[in-house]
Design an enzyme around this catalytic site. Structure first.
Site, PDB file in Angstrom:
ATOM      1  N   GLN A   5      -6.967   0.176   4.790  1.00  0.00           N
ATOM      2  CA  GLN A   5      -5.526  -0.239   4.746  1.00  0.00           C
ATOM      3  C   GLN A   5      -5.875   1.539   4.868  1.00  0.00           C
ATOM      4  O   GLN A   5      -5.785   2.323   4.148  1.00  0.00           O
ATOM      5  CB  GLN A   5      -5.269  -0.508   3.496  1.00  0.00           C
ATOM      6  CG  GLN A   5      -3.819  -0.337   3.379  1.00  0.00           C
ATOM      7  CD  GLN A   5      -3.761  -1.459   1.979  1.00  0.00           C
ATOM      8  OE1 GLN A   5      -3.693  -0.392   1.245  1.00  0.00           O
ATOM      9  NE2 GLN A   5      -2.702  -1.961   2.254  1.00  0.00           N
ATOM     10  N   ARG A  28      -8.296  -9.111  -7.667  1.00  0.00           N
ATOM     11  CA  ARG A  28      -8.700  -8.842  -9.559  1.00  0.00           C
ATOM     12  C   ARG A  28      -9.638  -9.997  -9.711  1.00  0.00           C
ATOM     13  O   ARG A  28     -10.342  -9.152 -10.407  1.00  0.00           O
ATOM     14  CB  ARG A  28      -7.728  -8.803 -10.079  1.00  0.00           C
ATOM     15  CG  ARG A  28      -6.296  -7.904 -10.719  1.00  0.00           C
ATOM     16  CD  ARG A  28      -5.357  -7.812 -11.204  1.00  0.00           C
ATOM     17  NE  ARG A  28      -4.924  -8.448 -10.347  1.00  0.00           N
ATOM     18  CZ  ARG A  28      -2.683  -8.790 -10.796  1.00  0.00           C
ATOM     19  NH1 ARG A  28      -2.912  -8.818 -11.748  1.00  0.00           N
ATOM     20  NH2 ARG A  28      -2.823 -10.258 -10.129  1.00  0.00           N
ATOM     21  N   ALA A  31      -6.393   1.308  -0.313  1.00  0.00           N
ATOM     22  CA  ALA A  31      -5.191   3.129   0.482  1.00  0.00           C
ATOM     23  C   ALA A  31      -6.055   4.304   0.717  1.00  0.00           C
ATOM     24  O   ALA A  31      -6.442   4.963  -0.307  1.00  0.00           O
ATOM     25  CB  ALA A  31      -3.704   2.964  -0.468  1.00  0.00           C
ATOM     26  N   SER A  46      -9.347  -7.754  -1.240  1.00  0.00           N
ATOM     27  CA  SER A  46      -7.898  -6.593  -0.791  1.00  0.00           C
ATOM     28  C   SER A  46      -8.091  -5.550  -1.078  1.00  0.00           C
ATOM     29  O   SER A  46      -9.016  -5.224  -2.130  1.00  0.00           O
ATOM     30  CB  SER A  46      -6.715  -7.541  -1.660  1.00  0.00           C
ATOM     31  OG  SER A  46      -5.538  -6.955  -1.631  1.00  0.00           O
ATOM     32  N   PRO A  47      -7.790  -4.965  -0.272  1.00  0.00           N
ATOM     33  CA  PRO A  47      -7.518  -3.111  -1.058  1.00  0.00           C
ATOM     34  C   PRO A  47      -6.843  -3.377  -2.098  1.00  0.00           C
ATOM     35  O   PRO A  47      -6.351  -3.192  -2.809  1.00  0.00           O
ATOM     36  CB  PRO A  47      -6.282  -2.546   0.008  1.00  0.00           C
ATOM     37  CG  PRO A  47      -5.603  -3.509   0.619  1.00  0.00           C
ATOM     38  CD  PRO A  47      -5.734  -5.050   0.482  1.00  0.00           C
ATOM     39  N   ARG A  76       0.524  -4.435   6.448  1.00  0.00           N
ATOM     40  CA  ARG A  76       1.040  -5.179   4.648  1.00  0.00           C
ATOM     41  C   ARG A  76       2.185  -5.119   4.818  1.00  0.00           C
ATOM     42  O   ARG A  76       2.776  -3.965   4.493  1.00  0.00           O
ATOM     43  CB  ARG A  76      -0.248  -5.133   3.773  1.00  0.00           C
ATOM     44  CG  ARG A  76       0.284  -5.846   2.313  1.00  0.00           C
ATOM     45  CD  ARG A  76      -0.727  -5.193   1.352  1.00  0.00           C
ATOM     46  NE  ARG A  76      -1.825  -6.183   1.211  1.00  0.00           N
ATOM     47  CZ  ARG A  76      -2.216  -6.238   0.180  1.00  0.00           C
ATOM     48  NH1 ARG A  76      -2.438  -5.680  -1.212  1.00  0.00           N
ATOM     49  NH2 ARG A  76      -3.304  -7.669   0.484  1.00  0.00           N
ATOM     50  N   TYR A 133       5.373   2.507  -1.459  1.00  0.00           N
ATOM     51  CA  TYR A 133       5.224   3.393  -0.425  1.00  0.00           C
ATOM     52  C   TYR A 133       6.300   3.749   0.790  1.00  0.00           C
ATOM     53  O   TYR A 133       7.151   2.798   1.487  1.00  0.00           O
ATOM     54  CB  TYR A 133       4.069   3.191  -0.395  1.00  0.00           C
ATOM     55  CG  TYR A 133       2.516   3.095  -1.165  1.00  0.00           C
ATOM     56  CD1 TYR A 133       3.187   3.749  -2.508  1.00  0.00           C
ATOM     57  CD2 TYR A 133       2.400   1.627  -2.081  1.00  0.00           C
ATOM     58  CE1 TYR A 133       2.474   3.878  -3.651  1.00  0.00           C
ATOM     59  CE2 TYR A 133       1.934   1.603  -3.057  1.00  0.00           C
ATOM     60  CZ  TYR A 133       1.440   3.006  -3.704  1.00  0.00           C
ATOM     61  OH  TYR A 133       0.952   2.482  -5.167  1.00  0.00           O
TER      62      TYR A 133
HETATM   63  C1  LIG Z   1      -6.940  -1.843  -9.008  1.00  0.00           C
HETATM   64  C2  LIG Z   1      -6.424  -2.524  -7.823  1.00  0.00           C
HETATM   65  C3  LIG Z   1      -5.817  -1.404  -6.568  1.00  0.00           C
HETATM   66  C4  LIG Z   1      -5.407  -1.717  -5.729  1.00  0.00           C
HETATM   67  N1  LIG Z   1      -4.805  -0.866  -5.089  1.00  0.00           N
HETATM   68  C5  LIG Z   1      -4.216  -1.339  -3.672  1.00  0.00           C
HETATM   69  C6  LIG Z   1      -4.107  -0.964  -2.488  1.00  0.00           C
HETATM   70  O1  LIG Z   1      -4.648   0.184  -2.665  1.00  0.00           O
HETATM   71  N2  LIG Z   1      -3.586  -1.439  -1.573  1.00  0.00           N
HETATM   72  C7  LIG Z   1      -2.868  -2.488  -1.528  1.00  0.00           C
HETATM   73  O2  LIG Z   1      -2.114  -2.879  -0.801  1.00  0.00           O
HETATM   74  N3  LIG Z   1      -2.509  -3.195  -2.871  1.00  0.00           N
HETATM   75  C8  LIG Z   1      -3.231  -2.377  -4.031  1.00  0.00           C
HETATM   76  N4  LIG Z   1      -3.618  -3.492  -4.869  1.00  0.00           N
HETATM   77  C9  LIG Z   1      -3.073  -5.035  -5.274  1.00  0.00           C
HETATM   78  C10 LIG Z   1      -4.225  -6.202  -4.903  1.00  0.00           C
HETATM   79  O3  LIG Z   1      -4.432  -5.543  -3.416  1.00  0.00           O
HETATM   80  C11 LIG Z   1      -3.547  -7.107  -4.595  1.00  0.00           C
HETATM   81  O4  LIG Z   1      -2.396  -7.487  -3.459  1.00  0.00           O
HETATM   82  C12 LIG Z   1      -2.924  -8.114  -5.553  1.00  0.00           C
HETATM   83  O5  LIG Z   1      -3.632  -7.013  -7.276  1.00  0.00           O
HETATM   84  C13 LIG Z   1      -2.706  -8.848  -6.399  1.00  0.00           C
HETATM   85  O6  LIG Z   1      -3.479  -9.582  -5.510  1.00  0.00           O
HETATM   86  P1  LIG Z   1      -4.727 -10.229  -6.960  1.00  0.00           P
HETATM   87  O7  LIG Z   1      -3.489 -11.214  -8.333  1.00  0.00           O
HETATM   88  O8  LIG Z   1      -5.625 -11.437  -6.484  1.00  0.00           O
HETATM   89  O9  LIG Z   1      -4.782  -9.375  -7.691  1.00  0.00           O
HETATM   90  C14 LIG Z   1      -4.504  -2.593  -6.465  1.00  0.00           C
HETATM   91  C15 LIG Z   1      -4.460  -4.208  -6.979  1.00  0.00           C
HETATM   92  C16 LIG Z   1      -5.523  -3.511  -8.021  1.00  0.00           C
HETATM   93  C17 LIG Z   1      -5.406  -4.509  -9.400  1.00  0.00           C
END
Ligand SMILES: Cc1cc2nc3c(=O)[nH]c(=O)nc-3n(C[C@H](O)[C@H](O)[C@H](O)COP(=O)(O)O)c2cc1C
Length: 371
Positions: free
Chosen positions: A115, A340, A73, A38-39, A246, A198
Site C-alpha cells: 500500500q 486483526r 501503508a 489487509s495492510p 482503498r 490520510y
Molecule cells: C495494527 C493495524 C494497523 C493498520 N494499518 C493500516 C494500514 O497501514 N493501512 C490501512 O489502510 N489500514 C490499516 N489498518 C486497518 C486495517 O487494514 C483494516 O481495514 C481494519 O483493521 C478493519 O479490518 P479488521 O476488522 O479485519 O481488523 C490497520 C489496522 C490495524 C489493526
C-alpha cells in the site's frame, strides 16, 4: 480461467459460481484464493526500511495461506509517514529490503502487495504504544501538508500547510516513483491508500478540503487529486500489475463524504485505470459514530460493485470462514481483506479451508505438509 478485464466486473458476477477458494485473476496476476491480508502498520521500520519484523510478520501470513499479502501503508515521502517507525518506499534504498520480503512471500505461494501512502495532515505522530499524539519537530516530528490548513483535532494538533499546485505535482510524482520502486522490489499488486483521513481522502472529503482552486469546492474538484494520482500511478505500472484503491466509503457524519459519492468516485477511478476498490470507511472525523460490528463495511463493497461496475474488496470485522465465503458466493465482493483476525491467527486461510471442506485448495508449504 476467467480473465477479469481491467476495472470490470467479470462474467463471474453470476452469483454462486465463485467461493472463497476460487482463484482470482486481474491483469497478469492470479490470487490462489480470495483471502487477503489487509495492510497493517507495524511501526517497526527505521528510516522507512522494513526490518526482520516485516519479513516474519508478512512472511508468516503467506505461509498461513493468504492469497494476497499487502504490506502496510508505506510512505511515498518521508513526511508522508504517520510515525517515524512507519515503512517507506520513497528512495531506492528501500528496494532491496522489500525485495527480500516479496521473494519469501512468492516462494510460499502468495502474491505480495504494497500500500503506497501519504499521511497528509495525520502525519508526524508518536508510535501508538507511545500514545500516538502529534510529535513536535523538536521530538522527531516534522511539518505536515494537506489540502487546507485544518488540523485533524484531538491529539493530532498539527495544522498542515496548505499545499500549492506545485506541491500537489510533487506528491503525485512521489506516488509514481514509489509505484515503480515497488515493482522493482518484486511487488505484484499496488494499492493506493485513499482512505482513513490520510492525504488522498482529505482531498475528496468536504470536511478537510476547503480549497477555492481546481482541487477544492465541487465534487469534481475534490476528487481531482485522487483521480490524477491514480491515473499517473496506472500509467507508470506494467500492464500485468493490478492497481487497487482503498477508499473511505463514508465519513459517517452529516455533511461529510457519502456512499453515493464513493460510487461516483469509483466509476471515475475505473476510468482512471483502477482495477479494484478496497472499501473501507471513516478516519477523517474525530468523533464520528461508527456502528462497528461483524461485516459492518461489507455492504459498501456490494453497493460499489453493483453500482459502479468495478470489482471490490470487503474489509472490516470479517473473522469467520463462513462469513468470508458468503461474501464471495453472494457476489458482494471479489476478495475479502482481514486485518486483526490475521494478527490473532496467521493460519486463518488454512483453518478456513478446513472449515469449508476445501482442504485440497490450501497451499501449505512443503515443510508443514504433514500438518
Ligand atoms: C495494527 C493495524 C494497523 C493498520 N494499518 C493500516 C494500514 O497501514 N493501512 C490501512 O489502510 N489500514 C490499516 N489498518 C486497518 C486495517 O487494514 C483494516 O481495514 C481494519 O483493521 C478493519 O479490518 P479488521 O476488522 O479485519 O481488523 C490497520 C489496522 C490495524 C489493526
Amino acid at each position: 480461467m476467467t480473465q477479469v478485464k481491467q476495472g470490470a466486473v467479470s462474467d463471474e458476477k453470476a452469483i454462486g459460481t465463485q467461493n472463497l477458494f476460487s482463484p482470482f485473476t486481474i491483469r497478469g496476476v492470479t490470487l490462489p484464493n480470495r483471502i487477503a491480508v489487509s495492510p497493517m502498520c507495524q511501526y517497526s521500520a527505521t528510516n522507512g526500511l522494513p526490518s526482520d519484523w516485516h519479513l516474519v510478520h508478512l512472511g508468516s501470513r503467506a505461509v498461513g495461506g493468504a492469497g494476497l499479502v499487502i504490506a502496510e501503508a508505506s510512505g511515498v515521502e518521508a513526511r508522508g509517514r504517520i510515525t517515524p517507525g512507519c515503512a517507506g518506499i520513497w528512495s531506492d534504498e528501500h528496494v532491496e529490503p522489500w525485495r527480500r520480503i516479496t521473494k519469501f512471500i512468492k516462494e510460499n505461494g502468495s502474491i505480495p502487495g504494497i500500500q503506497i501512502a501519504h499521511a497528509g495532515r495525520k502525519a508526524s505522530c508518536a508510535l501508538p504504544w507511545n500514545g500516538g499524539a502529534s510529535l513536535s519537530n523538536d521530538k522527531g516530528g516534522w511539518d505536515t501538508i494537506g489540502p487546507s490548513p485544518i488540523a485533524f483535532g484531538g491529539d493530532l494538533t498539527k495544522t498542515p500547510r496548505e499545499m500549492s499546485v506545485e506541491d500537489i505535482e510533487i506528491v503525485r510524482q512521489s506516488f509514481v516513483d514509489a509505484a515503480k520502486r515497488a515493482v522493482a522490489a518484486g511487488f505484484e499488486w499496488i494499492e493506493f491508500h485513499s482512505a482513513h483521513g490520510y492525504l488522498s481522502h482529505s482531498f475528496y472529503s468536504p470536511i478537510s478540503n476547503q480549497r477555492k482552486d481546481q482541487y477544492g469546492g465541487s465534487f469534481e474538484n475534490r476528487v481531482r487529486f485522487t483521480l490524477e494520482t491514480s491515473s499517473a500511478i496506472r500509467e507508470a505500472l506494467p500492464d500485468a500489475i493490478p492497481l487497487s484503491v482503498r477508499i473511505s466509503s463514508t465519513d459517517w457524519v452529516d455533511d461529510g463524504w457519502t456512499l453515493n459519492d464513493s460510487i461516483e468516485l469509483s466509476r471515475r477511478l475505473k476510468n482512471a485505470g483502477a482495477d479494484l476498490i478496497d472499501c473501507s470507511s471513516g478516519g477523517n472525523v474525530l468523533d464520528a459514530k461508527i456502528p462497528t460490528g461483524a461485516g459492518y463495511q461489507t455492504s459498501f463493497a456490494g453497493a460499489i460493485r453493483r453500482e459502479a461496475g468495478i470489482v471490490t474488496g470487503a474489509v472490516g470485522m470479517i473473522t469467520e470462514p463462513a462469513q468470508a465465503d458468503q461474501i464471495i458466493r453472494n457476489g458482494v465482493a471479489d476478495i475479502v481483506l482481514l486485518a486483526r483476525e490475521f494478527l490473532r491467527n496467521p493460519y486463518f486461510a488454512h483453518d478456513a479451508a478446513k472449515a469449508l471442506r476445501q482442504t485440497d485448495k490450501a497451499h501449505w508449504p512443503v515443510q508443514y505438509g504433514r500438518a
